[in-house]
Scaffold this motif. Structure first.
Motif, PDB file in Angstrom:
ATOM      1  N   ILE A 170      70.237  68.712  91.907  1.00 47.61           N
ATOM      2  CA  ILE A 170      71.238  69.781  91.920  1.00 47.61           C
ATOM      3  C   ILE A 170      70.641  71.135  92.292  1.00 47.61           C
ATOM      4  O   ILE A 170      71.290  71.943  92.930  1.00 47.61           O
ATOM      5  CB  ILE A 170      71.926  69.900  90.528  1.00 47.61           C
ATOM      6  N   LYS A 171      69.408  71.393  91.925  1.00 39.86           N
ATOM      7  CA  LYS A 171      68.880  72.756  91.925  1.00 39.86           C
ATOM      8  C   LYS A 171      68.207  73.169  93.231  1.00 39.86           C
ATOM      9  O   LYS A 171      67.398  74.091  93.252  1.00 39.86           O
ATOM     10  CB  LYS A 171      67.898  72.913  90.763  1.00 39.86           C
ATOM     11  N   GLY A 172      68.544  72.512  94.335  1.00 41.98           N
ATOM     12  CA  GLY A 172      67.846  72.779  95.583  1.00 41.98           C
ATOM     13  C   GLY A 172      67.977  74.185  96.098  1.00 41.98           C
ATOM     14  O   GLY A 172      67.066  74.718  96.723  1.00 41.98           O
ATOM     15  N   ALA A 173      69.113  74.843  95.850  1.00 45.45           N
ATOM     16  CA  ALA A 173      69.318  76.193  96.348  1.00 45.45           C
ATOM     17  C   ALA A 173      68.660  77.237  95.452  1.00 45.45           C
ATOM     18  O   ALA A 173      68.643  78.418  95.779  1.00 45.45           O
ATOM     19  CB  ALA A 173      70.816  76.489  96.469  1.00 45.45           C
ATOM     20  N   LEU A 174      68.117  76.811  94.315  1.00 49.68           N
ATOM     21  CA  LEU A 174      67.527  77.734  93.359  1.00 49.68           C
ATOM     22  C   LEU A 174      66.007  77.673  93.430  1.00 49.68           C
ATOM     23  O   LEU A 174      65.436  76.597  93.607  1.00 49.68           O
ATOM     24  CB  LEU A 174      67.970  77.367  91.932  1.00 49.68           C
ATOM     25  N   HIS A 175      65.373  78.828  93.281  1.00 47.72           N
ATOM     26  CA  HIS A 175      63.920  78.837  93.163  1.00 47.72           C
ATOM     27  C   HIS A 175      63.559  78.535  91.718  1.00 47.72           C
ATOM     28  O   HIS A 175      64.099  79.140  90.796  1.00 47.72           O
ATOM     29  CB  HIS A 175      63.362  80.203  93.555  1.00 47.72           C
ATOM     30  N   THR A 176      62.665  77.556  91.499  1.00 49.70           N
ATOM     31  CA  THR A 176      62.238  77.238  90.141  1.00 49.70           C
ATOM     32  C   THR A 176      60.717  77.234  90.075  1.00 49.70           C
ATOM     33  O   THR A 176      60.039  76.745  90.983  1.00 49.70           O
ATOM     34  CB  THR A 176      62.759  75.864  89.672  1.00 49.70           C
ATOM     35  N   ALA A 177      60.192  77.780  88.980  1.00 46.85           N
ATOM     36  CA  ALA A 177      58.741  77.834  88.801  1.00 46.85           C
ATOM     37  C   ALA A 177      58.146  76.446  88.617  1.00 46.85           C
ATOM     38  O   ALA A 177      56.991  76.212  88.985  1.00 46.85           O
ATOM     39  CB  ALA A 177      58.406  78.725  87.606  1.00 46.85           C
ATOM     40  N   THR A 212      63.075  68.332  96.176  1.00 50.52           N
ATOM     41  CA  THR A 212      64.320  68.958  95.749  1.00 50.52           C
ATOM     42  C   THR A 212      65.359  68.702  96.826  1.00 50.52           C
ATOM     43  O   THR A 212      65.191  69.104  97.966  1.00 50.52           O
ATOM     44  CB  THR A 212      64.134  70.470  95.533  1.00 50.52           C
ATOM     45  N   MET A 213      66.435  68.017  96.435  1.00 45.20           N
ATOM     46  CA  MET A 213      67.430  67.577  97.408  1.00 45.20           C
ATOM     47  C   MET A 213      68.767  68.299  97.282  1.00 45.20           C
ATOM     48  O   MET A 213      69.550  68.292  98.206  1.00 45.20           O
ATOM     49  CB  MET A 213      67.681  66.072  97.251  1.00 45.20           C
TER      50      MET A 213
END
Length: 200
Positions: free
Chosen positions: A67-74, A89-90
């Motif tokens: 789900i989180k592909g559009a978000l930058h995650t540490a 990340t898809m």
């Protein structure tokens, strides 16, 4: 209530004896199917904590974020930098942002194809499927197909599935299920936005 030292020692001895008995009886090892679900915060965070342990032991970790592909995650920056972590990340972001069911299904399928490769390869010690429960809730992937892939995985492979609304059939198949319960959340009660180090 205050306990006298002798009573405390007897209680501690009973606890230790009980622990040692359970520890001695737990002799089996197997790959676990682990589910983190519920409305509370911490499902992905707990999964990535186990992922960090895995890479710290020099074991091979696979990750698919649905789900989180559009978000930058540490976590993607950190874990993806380890040579023994294969991080994909898809997702295109939250479903209310995409607003395109066909595109969401296609993205979920792409992520699931990568997950199936990891599950079947025999190259990984743990595979984290972040937000897969959400994908199944919206029926972007058939539940039966997911469960069949889990059942066919190598016997020593740990699989961690996160996201709200875990299907009952997945809960039944799992070895370890934790439900995060929402008690308070700063976004809901105080209007505090997602912050670095806490949410991403």
């Amino acid at each position: 209530m205050k306990t006298d030292p002798a009573s405390h020692q007897r209680m501690a001895e009973r606890r230790k004896a009980g622990f040692e008995k359970k520890k001695a009886a737990a002799t089996k090892e197997k790959g676990l199917l682990i589910v983190h679900t519920g409305t509370g915060k911490g499902k992905s965070s707990a999964a990535f904590g186990m992922g960090l342990r895995t890479v710290g032991h020099g074991m091979q970790l696979g990750v698919v974020q649905f789900i989180k592909g559009a978000l930058h995650t540490a976590e993607r920056d950190l874990l993806g930098g380890f040579p023994n972590c294969d991080f994909h990340t898809m997702g295109e972001g939250y479903t209310w942002n995409t607003q395109n069911r066909d595109a969401d299904i296609a993205t979920a399928r792409k992520g699931w194809d990568e997950a199936c490769r990891m599950l079947a390869s025999g190259e990984y010690d743990m595979v984290i499927l972040d937000e897969l429960n959400v994908v199944m809730k919206y029926e972007y992937l058939p539940l039966d197909e997911v469960l069949a892939a889990f059942a066919a995985r190598p016997a020593d492979l740990h699989v961690v599935v996160t996201g709200r609304h875990a299907p009952e059939a997945l809960i039944e198949a799992a070895d370890l299920v934790t439900e995060m319960r929402l008690v308070k959340h700063p976004y809901r009660e105080q209007g505090i936005k997602a912050q670095q180090g806490v949410e991403f």
